[in-house]
Write a protein that holds these residues in place. Structure first.
Motif, mmCIF file in Angstrom:
data_model
loop_
_atom_site.group_PDB
_atom_site.id
_atom_site.type_symbol
_atom_site.label_atom_id
_atom_site.label_comp_id
_atom_site.label_asym_id
_atom_site.label_seq_id
_atom_site.Cartn_x
_atom_site.Cartn_y
_atom_site.Cartn_z
ATOM 1 N N GLY A 143 0.811 -1.208 0.000
ATOM 2 C CA GLY A 143 0.000 0.000 0.000
ATOM 3 C C GLY A 143 0.845 1.259 0.000
ATOM 4 O O GLY A 143 2.070 1.228 -0.065
ATOM 5 N N GLU A 144 0.169 2.406 0.087
ATOM 6 C CA GLU A 144 0.809 3.719 0.073
ATOM 7 C C GLU A 144 0.347 4.530 1.283
ATOM 8 O O GLU A 144 -0.805 4.415 1.712
ATOM 9 C CB GLU A 144 0.452 4.480 -1.206
ATOM 10 N N PRO A 145 1.255 5.372 1.843
ATOM 11 C CA PRO A 145 0.837 6.255 2.941
ATOM 12 C C PRO A 145 -0.204 7.259 2.454
ATOM 13 O O PRO A 145 -0.542 7.315 1.269
ATOM 14 C CB PRO A 145 2.146 6.951 3.348
ATOM 15 N N ALA A 146 -0.703 8.078 3.376
ATOM 16 C CA ALA A 146 -1.686 9.112 3.032
ATOM 17 C C ALA A 146 -1.093 10.078 2.010
ATOM 18 O O ALA A 146 0.134 10.210 1.883
ATOM 19 C CB ALA A 146 -2.112 9.853 4.294
ATOM 20 N N HIS A 147 -1.984 10.763 1.298
ATOM 21 C CA HIS A 147 -1.535 11.717 0.284
ATOM 22 C C HIS A 147 -0.652 12.790 0.919
ATOM 23 O O HIS A 147 -0.982 13.357 1.944
ATOM 24 C CB HIS A 147 -2.742 12.374 -0.381
ATOM 25 N N GLY A 148 0.497 13.026 0.272
ATOM 26 C CA GLY A 148 1.420 14.010 0.798
ATOM 27 C C GLY A 148 2.441 13.451 1.771
ATOM 28 O O GLY A 148 3.235 14.203 2.332
ATOM 29 N N PHE A 149 2.422 12.110 1.974
ATOM 30 C CA PHE A 149 3.386 11.470 2.862
ATOM 31 C C PHE A 149 4.095 10.349 2.096
ATOM 32 O O PHE A 149 3.555 9.782 1.139
ATOM 33 C CB PHE A 149 2.690 10.890 4.096
ATOM 34 N N LEU A 150 5.298 10.044 2.531
ATOM 35 C CA LEU A 150 6.051 8.971 1.893
ATOM 36 C C LEU A 150 6.891 8.231 2.922
ATOM 37 O O LEU A 150 7.110 8.703 4.038
ATOM 38 C CB LEU A 150 6.936 9.511 0.761
ATOM 39 N N ILE A 151 7.350 7.028 2.524
ATOM 40 C CA ILE A 151 8.219 6.216 3.372
ATOM 41 C C ILE A 151 9.658 6.581 3.068
ATOM 42 O O ILE A 151 10.092 6.568 1.913
ATOM 43 C CB ILE A 151 7.980 4.722 3.121
ATOM 44 N N ASP A 152 10.399 6.917 4.097
ATOM 45 C CA ASP A 152 11.811 7.254 3.937
ATOM 46 C C ASP A 152 12.608 5.950 3.922
ATOM 47 O O ASP A 152 13.057 5.451 4.958
ATOM 48 C CB ASP A 152 12.265 8.154 5.093
ATOM 49 N N ASP A 153 12.766 5.375 2.695
ATOM 50 C CA ASP A 153 13.369 4.050 2.560
ATOM 51 C C ASP A 153 14.761 3.959 3.184
ATOM 52 O O ASP A 153 15.133 2.918 3.740
ATOM 53 C CB ASP A 153 13.453 3.655 1.082
ATOM 54 N N LYS A 154 15.529 5.026 3.090
ATOM 55 C CA LYS A 154 16.910 4.982 3.571
ATOM 56 C C LYS A 154 16.994 4.912 5.091
ATOM 57 O O LYS A 154 18.053 4.579 5.633
ATOM 58 C CB LYS A 154 17.679 6.201 3.064
ATOM 59 N N LYS A 155 15.904 5.205 5.779
ATOM 60 C CA LYS A 155 15.933 5.231 7.242
ATOM 61 C C LYS A 155 15.141 4.078 7.859
ATOM 62 O O LYS A 155 14.901 4.069 9.067
ATOM 63 C CB LYS A 155 15.407 6.565 7.756
ATOM 64 N N ILE A 156 14.735 3.096 7.044
ATOM 65 C CA ILE A 156 14.075 1.911 7.587
ATOM 66 C C ILE A 156 15.077 1.135 8.444
ATOM 67 O O ILE A 156 16.225 0.920 8.050
ATOM 68 C CB ILE A 156 13.528 1.018 6.466
ATOM 69 N N GLU A 157 14.646 0.709 9.629
ATOM 70 C CA GLU A 157 15.512 -0.018 10.545
ATOM 71 C C GLU A 157 15.004 -1.447 10.736
ATOM 72 O O GLU A 157 13.805 -1.673 10.905
ATOM 73 C CB GLU A 157 15.565 0.689 11.907
ATOM 74 N N LEU A 158 15.935 -2.416 10.700
ATOM 75 C CA LEU A 158 15.611 -3.825 10.920
ATOM 76 C C LEU A 158 16.563 -4.393 11.960
ATOM 77 O O LEU A 158 17.779 -4.222 11.849
ATOM 78 C CB LEU A 158 15.735 -4.628 9.621
ATOM 79 N N ASN A 159 16.016 -5.088 12.944
ATOM 80 C CA ASN A 159 16.859 -5.712 13.956
ATOM 81 C C ASN A 159 16.304 -7.108 14.290
ATOM 82 O O ASN A 159 15.226 -7.221 14.869
ATOM 83 C CB ASN A 159 16.903 -4.859 15.216
ATOM 84 N N PRO A 160 17.029 -8.174 13.861
ATOM 85 C CA PRO A 160 18.284 -8.181 13.114
ATOM 86 C C PRO A 160 18.053 -7.825 11.654
ATOM 87 O O PRO A 160 16.922 -7.872 11.164
ATOM 88 C CB PRO A 160 18.761 -9.623 13.261
ATOM 89 N N ASN A 161 19.123 -7.499 10.948
ATOM 90 C CA ASN A 161 19.004 -7.156 9.536
ATOM 91 C C ASN A 161 19.493 -8.273 8.620
ATOM 92 O O ASN A 161 19.577 -8.094 7.404
ATOM 93 C CB ASN A 161 19.755 -5.865 9.221
ATOM 94 N N ALA A 162 19.835 -9.439 9.208
ATOM 95 C CA ALA A 162 20.256 -10.598 8.420
ATOM 96 C C ALA A 162 19.925 -11.856 9.211
ATOM 97 O O ALA A 162 19.728 -11.818 10.432
ATOM 98 C CB ALA A 162 21.740 -10.535 8.085
ATOM 99 N N ALA A 163 19.847 -13.000 8.503
ATOM 100 C CA ALA A 163 19.499 -14.255 9.171
ATOM 101 C C ALA A 163 20.208 -15.410 8.487
ATOM 102 O O ALA A 163 20.483 -15.367 7.277
ATOM 103 C CB ALA A 163 17.988 -14.485 9.145
ATOM 104 N N LEU A 164 20.499 -16.453 9.264
ATOM 105 C CA LEU A 164 21.050 -17.692 8.721
ATOM 106 C C LEU A 164 19.883 -18.573 8.281
ATOM 107 O O LEU A 164 19.032 -18.953 9.098
ATOM 108 C CB LEU A 164 21.892 -18.412 9.767
ATOM 109 N N ILE A 165 19.856 -18.897 6.981
ATOM 110 C CA ILE A 165 18.747 -19.656 6.412
ATOM 111 C C ILE A 165 19.263 -20.991 5.882
ATOM 112 O O ILE A 165 20.282 -21.040 5.193
ATOM 113 C CB ILE A 165 18.068 -18.881 5.269
ATOM 114 N N GLU A 166 18.552 -22.062 6.214
ATOM 115 C CA GLU A 166 18.894 -23.393 5.721
ATOM 116 C C GLU A 166 17.916 -23.784 4.627
ATOM 117 O O GLU A 166 16.703 -23.585 4.745
ATOM 118 C CB GLU A 166 18.838 -24.420 6.851
ATOM 119 N N GLY A 167 18.460 -24.354 3.531
ATOM 120 C CA GLY A 167 17.605 -24.769 2.435
ATOM 121 C C GLY A 167 18.399 -25.359 1.298
ATOM 122 O O GLY A 167 19.633 -25.497 1.369
#
Length: 311
Positions: A143-167
């Motif tokens: 989806g999209e934020p309200a009109h006149g607003f946006l997501i600041d992609d460069k400031k998105i925070e993830l914790n943790p930002n990586a994971a060990l995946i088995e497959g």
């Protein structure tokens, strides 16, 4: 009891007992009658035990069965009770593996059930090496934020930002990231934080069990620039001034910046461009143009200068 009456009752009981026995035998015979049933059941294939192998793909997902089922247990036959399972053995390298389905691969509920046919007769599965790989995590947004607003992609925070995946090696080698479960941002005007799980395919798993990701999604005002053309320059002067005033140029063009939602509704009549000559003496003057703008709206460049002539 008189002997004659006793003999009569005995003679009457024998036909009744015979009838009861006959009915019981008839129900037993009917219950033992079998009918043919056709089922389609999921096939589960497991890789060789104790190794680092996994089943990447299979030529079929369901097995067709034709069964002979006694009528008295027909009601208990269902796909949940009948299962198809095969354990691969004696294979230690990745690649294709063929096997024929046998009666021992079919799990049946108790009862005198016979397998008449299994199809297809042969199944092909692809085996792949099972590996562990570290992959970055990306948030999945919808989806999209309200009109006149946006997501600041460069400031998105993830914790943790990586994971060990088995497959499977072939699958993990094609991935450049793992996505989280989807977050809905429709109509949002404020930043928010959520804890979400990873969204993994069935043949992938996180080494960290029940891993959750703390996600911060920054949402801010969207700013833009708009240019106005040929806006007239107003002259503000003291009403007691008896001399004339001329301005060059009489109309100006300029750009303003501000929140997109504000600028989308901004009209030329909402802006005032003017010079104040009330304190000027006769002659020519270079004055910076002044503006009256809505809140949060600013001039997007240096202030224009106009030439004012007081006669």
């Amino acid at each position: 009891m008189k002997p004659n009456l006793k003999r009569r009752l005995t003679a009457l009981a024998l036909p009744i007992i015979s009838l009861v026995i006959a009915v019981i035998l008839w129900f037993y015979a009917v219950g033992e009658q079998s009918i043919e049933v056709t089922l389609s059941v999921p096939l589960k294939v497991d890789p060789p035990s104790g190794g680092r192998m996994t089943v990447l793909s299979s030529s079929i997902e369901n097995v067709g069965l034709r069964l002979s089922v006694p009528r008295n247990i027909l009601s208990v036959i269902s796909q949940d009770l009948v299962q198809a399972y095969h354990q691969i053995k004696g294979v230690d390298k990745a690649g294709e593996y063929n096997f024929a389905l046998e009666e021992r691969d079919i799990i049946l509920p108790p009862g005198n059930i016979r397998i008449l046919n299994i199809y297809p007769e042969s199944v092909t599965v692809t085996l792949d090496e099972l590996i562990v790989q570290k992959l970055p995590i990306r948030v999945s947004l919808e989806g999209e934020p309200a009109h006149g607003f946006l997501i600041d992609d460069k400031k998105i925070e993830l914790n943790p930002n990586a994971a060990l995946i088995e497959g499977p090696k072939a699958k993990l080698g094609k991935l450049d990231a793992i996505l989280t479960e989807t977050l809905d941002v429709v109509g949002r005007m404020r930043s928010f934080r959520r804890k979400v799980a990873l969204k993994l395919d069935p043949d992938l798993r996180s080494i960290t069990r029940n891993l959750t990701v703390d996600v911060f999604v920054p949402i801010r005002r969207e700013y833009s620039v708009i240019v106005f053309h040929d806006i007239p320059v107003k002259v503000l002067k003291d009403s007691k001034m008896a001399f004339g005033v001329s301005v060059q140029p009489e109309q100006v063009s300029f750009a303003v910046n501000g929140p997109k939602g504000v600028l989308d509704n901004l009209k030329p009549q909402d802006i005032l461009a003017f010079v104040d000559v009330s304190a000027l003496e006769k002659g020519e003057h270079d004055l910076p143009l002044q503006f009256k703008l809505p809140d949060e709206v600013r001039l997007n460049h240096d202030t224009p200068v106009v030439k004012v002539k007081v006669e």
